[in-house]
Design a protein around this motif. Structure first.
Motif, PDB file in Angstrom:
ATOM      1  N   LEU A 190       0.837  -1.205   0.000  1.00  0.00           N
ATOM      2  CA  LEU A 190       0.000   0.000   0.000  1.00  0.00           C
ATOM      3  C   LEU A 190       0.870   1.253   0.000  1.00  0.00           C
ATOM      4  O   LEU A 190       0.577   2.233  -0.691  1.00  0.00           O
ATOM      5  CB  LEU A 190      -0.917  -0.009   1.228  1.00  0.00           C
ATOM      6  N   TRP A 191       1.937   1.217   0.782  1.00  0.00           N
ATOM      7  CA  TRP A 191       2.893   2.333   0.821  1.00  0.00           C
ATOM      8  C   TRP A 191       3.483   2.560  -0.569  1.00  0.00           C
ATOM      9  O   TRP A 191       3.624   3.694  -1.034  1.00  0.00           O
ATOM     10  CB  TRP A 191       3.982   2.003   1.838  1.00  0.00           C
TER      11      TRP A 191
ATOM     12  N   PHE B 160       5.321   5.929  -1.691  1.00  0.00           N
ATOM     13  CA  PHE B 160       6.171   6.083  -0.507  1.00  0.00           C
ATOM     14  C   PHE B 160       6.086   7.465   0.150  1.00  0.00           C
ATOM     15  O   PHE B 160       7.099   8.155   0.298  1.00  0.00           O
ATOM     16  CB  PHE B 160       7.628   5.768  -0.863  1.00  0.00           C
ATOM     17  N   PRO B 161       4.898   7.880   0.560  1.00  0.00           N
ATOM     18  CA  PRO B 161       4.801   9.148   1.298  1.00  0.00           C
ATOM     19  C   PRO B 161       5.348   8.980   2.718  1.00  0.00           C
ATOM     20  O   PRO B 161       5.561   7.855   3.192  1.00  0.00           O
ATOM     21  CB  PRO B 161       3.292   9.415   1.326  1.00  0.00           C
ATOM     22  N   MET B 162       5.557  10.077   3.404  1.00  0.00           N
ATOM     23  CA  MET B 162       6.037  10.016   4.780  1.00  0.00           C
ATOM     24  C   MET B 162       5.038   9.284   5.673  1.00  0.00           C
ATOM     25  O   MET B 162       5.412   8.584   6.607  1.00  0.00           O
ATOM     26  CB  MET B 162       6.282  11.426   5.321  1.00  0.00           C
ATOM     27  N   GLU B 163       3.767   9.455   5.389  1.00  0.00           N
ATOM     28  CA  GLU B 163       2.714   8.749   6.119  1.00  0.00           C
ATOM     29  C   GLU B 163       1.509   8.615   5.202  1.00  0.00           C
ATOM     30  O   GLU B 163       1.367   9.357   4.228  1.00  0.00           O
ATOM     31  CB  GLU B 163       2.338   9.501   7.395  1.00  0.00           C
TER      32      GLU B 163
ATOM     33  N   TYR C 177      -2.823   6.798   4.939  1.00  0.00           N
ATOM     34  CA  TYR C 177      -3.989   6.272   5.650  1.00  0.00           C
ATOM     35  C   TYR C 177      -4.420   4.950   5.022  1.00  0.00           C
ATOM     36  O   TYR C 177      -4.342   4.772   3.805  1.00  0.00           O
ATOM     37  CB  TYR C 177      -5.140   7.279   5.605  1.00  0.00           C
ATOM     38  N   ILE C 178      -4.859   4.038   5.874  1.00  0.00           N
ATOM     39  CA  ILE C 178      -5.244   2.720   5.379  1.00  0.00           C
ATOM     40  C   ILE C 178      -6.692   2.412   5.726  1.00  0.00           C
ATOM     41  O   ILE C 178      -7.251   2.937   6.690  1.00  0.00           O
ATOM     42  CB  ILE C 178      -4.338   1.610   5.961  1.00  0.00           C
ATOM     43  N   ASN C 179      -7.262   1.551   4.924  1.00  0.00           N
ATOM     44  CA  ASN C 179      -8.587   1.011   5.180  1.00  0.00           C
ATOM     45  C   ASN C 179      -8.409  -0.408   5.714  1.00  0.00           C
ATOM     46  O   ASN C 179      -7.712  -1.221   5.103  1.00  0.00           O
ATOM     47  CB  ASN C 179      -9.400   1.001   3.880  1.00  0.00           C
TER      48      ASN C 179
END
Length: 228
Positions: A37-38, A43-46, A48-50
């Protein structure tokens, strides 16, 4: 966006997996799913996931198992996990970059997720050495006696009987996971025991409900004299 070397990161993190006796296949499956998913988010710093999506990617069918594994990955510093109690907003994840070119891993205080001044760079070798020193200072490979286990379970709001079951089980197999791998932190092992006990209770409840359900919805007082 963070600069991540896909191959170096996976090589480094799987090397760490091989050295960590606390992990089981479910932890690794969930980590790989979160890494994918990252990767999908570049590859963002952070990000959100479902939960449903993460469970589907990792092939985890139980919500209890999912929450246990992601919390343990957070606790063991493989990632940072900030759960969301808002049904319209996913939980926040920050992945540590294990594949940095200078052989370093990023460490960030969980309370400062998303802030630039809460981030520090810690050498992997130094981190491992620090872990060894801490182990020497406070040995958690096994409890001193049964009373220590009972006290710990009571602090976690678990009954004395469950504490005795835990103590007798691991005392009988020499405080090893699966009878092979030496326990590093018996507190973590005890918490796993509690979570698995909850899972078993949940499964038994579901089976009991299923058995008590009349799928045909037939009446026990059926009158067979009535015409069809």
């Amino acid at each position: 966006m963070e600069q991540v070397n896909y191959i170096k990161h996976l090589n480094a993190v799987f090397l760490q997996f091989s050295k960590d006796g606390r992990l089981n296949p479910t932890h690794i499956s969930l980590y790989v799913a979160l890494f994918q998913l990252w990767n999908n988010y570049h590859f963002p710093m952070e990000f959100y996931i479902n939960r449903e999506e993460a469970m589907r990617f990792s092939k985890i069918g139980s919500k209890t198992t999912y929450h246990r594994c992601i919390k343990e990955l957070h606790h063991w510093k493989y990632l940072l996990y900030e759960p969301s109690h808002n049904p319209f907003k996913g939980s926040r994840i920050k992945m540590f970059n294990f594949g940095t070119s200078d052989g370093q891993a990023l460490y960030q205080n969980p309370t400062n997720i998303g802030t630039s001044n809460g981030q520090a760079v810690v050498s992997i070798n130094k981190h491992i050495q620090t872990g060894k020193n801490n182990t020497n200072d406070t040995k958690l490979d096994q409890p001193k006696n049964e009373n220590e286990v009972i006290d710990f379970f009571e602090k976690e709001n678990w009954p004395e009987l469950e504490a005795k079951k835990f103590y007798n089980h691991y005392q009988g197999i020499g405080w090893k996971v699966g009878g092979k791998t030496k326990i590093v932190d018996w507190h973590a092992t005890a918490r796993n025991w509690m979570l698995k006990a909850d899972e078993i209770k949940e499964e038994k409840t579901m089976v009991a409900v299923s058995q008590n359900t009349d799928n045909l919805k037939t009446s026990s007082n059926k009158n067979y004299n009535e015409p069809l």
